[in-house]
Scaffold this active site. Structure first.
Site, short mmCIF file in Angstrom:
data_model
loop_
_atom_site.label_atom_id
_atom_site.label_comp_id
_atom_site.label_asym_id
_atom_site.label_seq_id
_atom_site.Cartn_x
_atom_site.Cartn_y
_atom_site.Cartn_z
N LYS A 1 0.70 -1.18 -0.02
CA LYS A 1 0.04 -0.14 -0.10
C LYS A 1 0.93 1.04 0.15
O LYS A 1 2.02 1.19 0.29
CB LYS A 1 -1.09 -0.12 1.16
CG LYS A 1 -2.00 -0.86 0.78
CD LYS A 1 -3.40 -0.88 1.68
CE LYS A 1 -4.53 -2.06 1.26
NZ LYS A 1 -5.50 -2.02 2.19
N ARG B 1 -3.27 -10.42 4.67
CA ARG B 1 -4.03 -10.49 3.24
C ARG B 1 -3.01 -9.56 2.42
O ARG B 1 -2.44 -8.55 2.20
CB ARG B 1 -5.13 -9.46 3.00
CG ARG B 1 -5.76 -9.42 1.66
CD ARG B 1 -7.10 -8.59 1.66
NE ARG B 1 -7.79 -8.55 0.52
CZ ARG B 1 -7.09 -7.53 -0.67
NH1 ARG B 1 -6.23 -6.95 -0.31
NH2 ARG B 1 -7.94 -7.83 -1.80
N1 HH2 Z 1 -7.48 -3.93 0.83
C1 HH2 Z 1 -7.79 -4.03 -0.60
C2 HH2 Z 1 -9.06 -4.99 -0.96
N2 HH2 Z 1 -9.74 -5.40 -0.03
N3 HH2 Z 1 -9.75 -6.50 2.17
C3 HH2 Z 1 -9.34 -6.48 3.44
N4 HH2 Z 1 -10.16 -7.17 4.40
N5 HH2 Z 1 -8.53 -5.75 3.91
C4 HH2 Z 1 -7.64 -4.91 3.18
O1 HH2 Z 1 -7.01 -4.08 3.67
C5 HH2 Z 1 -8.16 -4.82 1.75
C6 HH2 Z 1 -9.31 -5.46 1.30
C7 HH2 Z 1 -7.14 -3.14 -1.58
O2 HH2 Z 1 -5.96 -3.70 -2.02
P1 HH2 Z 1 -5.99 -4.45 -3.48
O3 HH2 Z 1 -7.18 -5.35 -3.50
O4 HH2 Z 1 -4.59 -5.21 -3.53
O5 HH2 Z 1 -6.51 -3.35 -4.44
P2 HH2 Z 1 -7.53 -2.95 -5.18
O6 HH2 Z 1 -8.69 -2.59 -4.26
O7 HH2 Z 1 -7.29 -1.76 -5.94
O8 HH2 Z 1 -7.96 -4.09 -6.11
#
Ligand code: HH2
Length: 260
Positions: free
Chosen positions: A203, A237
Site C-alpha cells: 500500500k 492479506r
Molecule cells: N485492501 C484492499 C482490498 N480488499 N480487504 C480487506 N479485508 N483488507 C484490506 O486491507 C483490503 C481488502 C485493497 O487492496 P487490493 O485488493 O490489492 O487493491 P484494489 O482494491 O485496487 O483491487
C-alpha cells in the site's frame, strides 16, 4: 490470505490477472507458496476507484472462484449480495466485505444462513473520496468502536461470533500517520477478541516511507506483517505470499505466544 484481483484497475496488480486462466494460475501459485485462503476480487477499492456493475464483477470472478475452489479455500472480496451468492455457489466459503455489511445489509443474513466465515473491515467514507482529508478523534478508538458495532450487527443477523474476523482497513480513509498509529496500537483492536486481518500489502503508505513504487514494496510489506503479528494480527492479506510466509515463520518461531 493471498490476493488475486481479476480487475483491469487494481492499484498493485490491475490488468495482470484479468484473464481467468492467468488469475487461476496465479491463485494456485500463491496457495503453493503457503496461502491457506485465496481472496478473489473483481472490483478495485483503491482510492478514486469507480464502482463496477454486479454483472461485470460476476463475469470476472466466478470462473476463477470455481476453478480455485476445487483445490484451495476461497474468499470472495465483494460488497454485493448477488456476487457473494454466486461465488459461494461456485465454492467460496468466506466473504470479505470492505463495507462490513453496510453496502448490502442482506449480505449478513446470507453469511449466517450459509454458515460462512467473514471479514468485516473499517472504511471511512467510500473508495472514490475516502482519501480526501480523513479525520478521527482518535483513530484507534474510533476504528475499534466501529468494529465492535459491526460485530454486534453481524451477531444480531445470526452470524456466530466465531465466524467473524475484523480488519482495521489500512489505507481506507486514513493518512500515513493514521495507518502507523493503527499498526502501533493493533493490540487494542485484537483485544476485541476476534482474529484480526491485516491488509498492508504494497500500500501507498509503505511507498511514502520507503520511496518505492508498488513492485518494490515487498520488504516494507513483510515488516508491517511481522509488526502486526507481534501485536496480535492473525490473517495477512498479501500479494507476495512467499516473502510474507517466510517473515511470519521466523516471527512465529521467535516471539512468545500472543498474550504470554
Ligand atoms: N485492501 C484492499 C482490498 N480488499 N480487504 C480487506 N479485508 N483488507 C484490506 O486491507 C483490503 C481488502 C485493497 O487492496 P487490493 O485488493 O490489492 O487493491 P484494489 O482494491 O485496487 O483491487
Amino acid at each position: 490470505m493471498g490476493v488475486v484481483n481479476v480487475t483491469p484497475d487494481s492499484f498493485s496488480d490491475g490488468g495482470q490477472f484479468d484473464d481467468a486462466a492467468q488469475a487461476v494460475d496465479h491463485g494456485r501459485r500463491l496457495a503453493a507458496e503457503g496461502a491457506s485462503i485465496i481472496d478473489v476480487g473483481g472490483e478495485s477499492t483503491r482510492p478514486g476507484a469507480q464502482p463496477v456493475d454486479a454483472s461485470d464483477e460476476l463475469e470476472r470472478v466466478i470462473p476463477v472462484v470455481a476453478a480455485l475452489a476445487a483445490t484451495t479455500r476461497v474468499s470472495i472480496d465483494t460488497m454485493k449480495l448477488t456476487v457473494a451468492e454466486a461465488a459461494v455457489d461456485a465454492g467460496a466459503t468466506y466473504v470479505n466485505d470492505v463495507t462490513a455489511f453496510r453496502h448490502d445489509p442482506d449480505l449478513a443474513g446470507f453469511v449466517a444462513d450459509r454458515g460462512l466465515d467473514c471479514c468485516l473491515m473499517h472504511m471511512l467514507g467510500a473508495p472514490r473520496t475516502m482519501q480526501e482529508d480523513p479525520r478521527y478523534d482518535d483513530v484507534v478508538s474510533d476504528v475499534k468502536a466501529f468494529l465492535e458495532e459491526r460485530l454486534a450487527a453481524a451477531v444480531a443477523a445470526g452470524i456466530p461470533e466465531e465466524r467473524v474476523q475484523l480488519d482495521p482497513g489500512i489505507g481506507f480513509g486514513k493518512t500515513l500517520e493514521h495507518n502507523l498509529e493503527l499498526l502501533r496500537r493493533l493490540g487494542e483492536i485484537a483485544a476485541i477478541g476476534r482474529p484480526v486481518v491485516l491488509g498492508t500489502s504494497r500500500k501507498s503508505f509503505i511507498g511514502r516511507l520507503t520511496g518505492r513504487d508498488v513492485a518494490g514494496r515487498v520488504h516494507g510489506t513483510v515488516a508491517t506483517c511481522v509488526i502486526g503479528y507481534e501485536r496480535g494480527a492473525r490473517v495477512f492479506r498479501v500479494h507476495d505470499v512467499a516473502a510474507v510466509h517466510d517473515g511470519l515463520s521466523v516471527a512465529a518461531a521467535t516471539l512468545p505466544p500472543h498474550g504470554a
